[in-house]
Design a protein around this motif. Sequence first.
Motif, PDB file in Angstrom:
ATOM      1  N   TYR A  44      43.311  11.903 -15.896  1.00  0.00           N
ATOM      2  CA  TYR A  44      44.719  12.205 -15.669  1.00  0.00           C
ATOM      3  C   TYR A  44      45.594  11.841 -16.865  1.00  0.00           C
ATOM      4  CZ  TYR A  44      44.990   7.172 -14.773  1.00  0.00           C
ATOM      5  OH  TYR A  44      44.899   5.812 -14.897  1.00  0.00           O
ATOM      6  N   ASP A  59      50.955  18.283 -17.790  1.00  0.00           N
ATOM      7  CA  ASP A  59      50.346  18.027 -16.490  1.00  0.00           C
ATOM      8  C   ASP A  59      50.683  19.143 -15.498  1.00  0.00           C
ATOM      9  OD1 ASP A  59      49.448  15.737 -17.570  1.00  0.00           O
ATOM     10  OD2 ASP A  59      50.333  14.387 -16.114  1.00  0.00           O
ATOM     11  N   GLU A 117      48.238  17.332 -10.878  1.00  0.00           N
ATOM     12  CA  GLU A 117      47.994  16.112 -11.647  1.00  0.00           C
ATOM     13  C   GLU A 117      49.159  15.128 -11.496  1.00  0.00           C
ATOM     14  OE1 GLU A 117      45.215  17.890 -15.263  1.00  0.00           O
ATOM     15  OE2 GLU A 117      47.395  18.018 -15.379  1.00  0.00           O
ATOM     16  N   ASP A 153      48.866  13.519  -8.174  1.00  0.00           N
ATOM     17  CA  ASP A 153      47.785  12.536  -8.194  1.00  0.00           C
ATOM     18  C   ASP A 153      48.262  11.234  -8.821  1.00  0.00           C
ATOM     19  OD1 ASP A 153      44.921  11.800  -7.917  1.00  0.00           O
ATOM     20  OD2 ASP A 153      44.994  11.724 -10.097  1.00  0.00           O
ATOM     21  N   ARG A 154      49.085  11.328  -9.857  1.00  0.00           N
ATOM     22  CA  ARG A 154      49.643  10.124 -10.471  1.00  0.00           C
ATOM     23  C   ARG A 154      50.475   9.326  -9.459  1.00  0.00           C
ATOM     24  NH1 ARG A 154      50.410   9.987 -16.283  1.00  0.00           N
ATOM     25  NH2 ARG A 154      49.386  11.759 -17.280  1.00  0.00           N
TER      26      ARG A 154
END
Length: 609
Positions: A337, A551, A555, A558-559
């Motif tokens: 990531y 990103d 993504e 997800d962070r």
Amino acid sequence: MNQITANEANRFNGDIIPPELAVRAMRDSGYRNTDYALAELIDNSVQANATQVDVVCFEVMKQVNQRKSRRIDQIAVIDNGDGMTPETLRIALQFGNGTHLKDRKGIGRFGMGLPNSSISQCRRLEVWSWQAGPQNAMWTYLDVDEIEQGLLKSVPIPEQRPVPQEWRDRSDVIGTSGTLVLWSNFDDHRLQWRGAKATLENTEVLIGRMYRKFIDAGDLTIRLAAYSEDGASFDAPARVNDPLYLMPNSSTPAPFDKEPMFQRWGEGDQSFEIELDGEVHTVLVRISWAKEDTITRGSSPDRGSMPYGKHSSRNVGVSVVRERRELELDKGWTIGYDPRERWWGIEVEFPSALDEIFGVTNNKQHANTFAAMAQFDWTDEADPGEQRSAFRERLQADGDPRSLLIDVTEYIHEQLDEIRRRVKAQTKGKRSSQKRHEDPDVDDQASDKFRERAESGHETETDEAGFTDQDKTELETDLVENDHYSAQDAKNITEAVVSRKRKVQFSTGHLDGHHFFSTKQFGDLTKITFNTNHPIYDQLVEALNPETDDDTDAELLDRVHRASDTLRLLFAAWARYELEETQKHDDLMEMRQEWGKMAKVFLREGSEN
């Protein structure tokens, strides 16, 4: 179990693996897509001492839905290698056979390449090979339709057949000796790209990386060309694609197309000696990382958004190289990531004598044992109380190849830890310093809260200390020497402290110990430094303040999830700490209460007296 008829049983003749069924399975095994299959043919050319290879696509107009479009009709790989005798040519088209099965010195060895890679993409494979001019070429073929129908049970005996004139016209490498491999009769779903130009451009990315050492040394030229009935529509040499970005004259976009974009890490290559069957073999690890001017030479302070930054985003991972040819770019060593992973490169090069140690697959696309070492931690498998040396000896006694790779992989992990810190330091302040001079940010918000507390009767000695020229000099020096900011960034930050009359300045740095932040006073300024060595920094602080330009939405989400989970685990760690510190339990509860009260003040909009 369903019953089959006697005719069906007779058709298979009791074969353990009926040829027509085996070929169907082989078509689906091993090759990721068209460019990897083509790379297999180039391997064969290099093994045959070729210095020039042409990859040529021929397109025709086909009716696709309601309109006509160009589609690939044939793909040819032509070389100026040694050529093959009729006997060798016939063996080369047998699955699992070949002339290099016991040869560990070259890039080929396993005997599956030519037929397996070819039928993974097409239904008909023809091969011409010659050692006395193309007029005297020997020819044979494989045809999937004939095999499936039981009409072709063995490789046809090669017959003399001149190389077709149209392929002589399309290639300049045809000389006294060489080989032409021709694919035709494609299943559309097997070709990764339908058009010739897209196929060749994507193939260049892969083969430019796989054969970069050959191309850079001048040992191999690979030409990519597309033809149709109207003539040539694309014709260009494959350029070097170096994931370490140390080679000049590469496919990297300007200004780094003629010069290296990265610099060598450390003093040079690190070598590891591995003894196997009485012989010593060398494994080389070379590492690179981005130059500082990848930031300054772009039109944007965000180097990741530049064309060369996007180029490097496609070359993330550890490059595994066998006999000068890359097997794969292994992403298992990266933090998936984190977009800053593009700014370092690692190459691990080993001889083919270590194939079994690295776990090289028969299609030469993976090194499975080495890949598994990316997540390897010997303490997870060690017996209670077992030391590292004893654990390694036990693996060696069991014949476990990982025992010979422990030193290599531990070195890579150690270097990656430091490289990531240095890459982070390169961009400190680069993207936030401009905003810091223009708009209020969290440093200013925290400063306002410090003032509010002082004005509401909670004044401390530091609140009246002021920020002198000496404080300014000491802050600037601290940012450079301890937090590893560049001199210019440290100056920009210090000037912002003065111009905005800040009481708080956030920073990041490599701190010793277990604390995840530290505080330091410079007059009335409190500098809060997040410890980049502590997992909280990556999993919470940095995850919520990333370089996000490249990103995807997934993504970014997800962070956020990772940061949310980290915050919960952080609170759980405090709760456990209170439980275990029984003698300090009351003090810790009071501390939690007071910190919660202070947090409410800082997080609430407006002032709180």
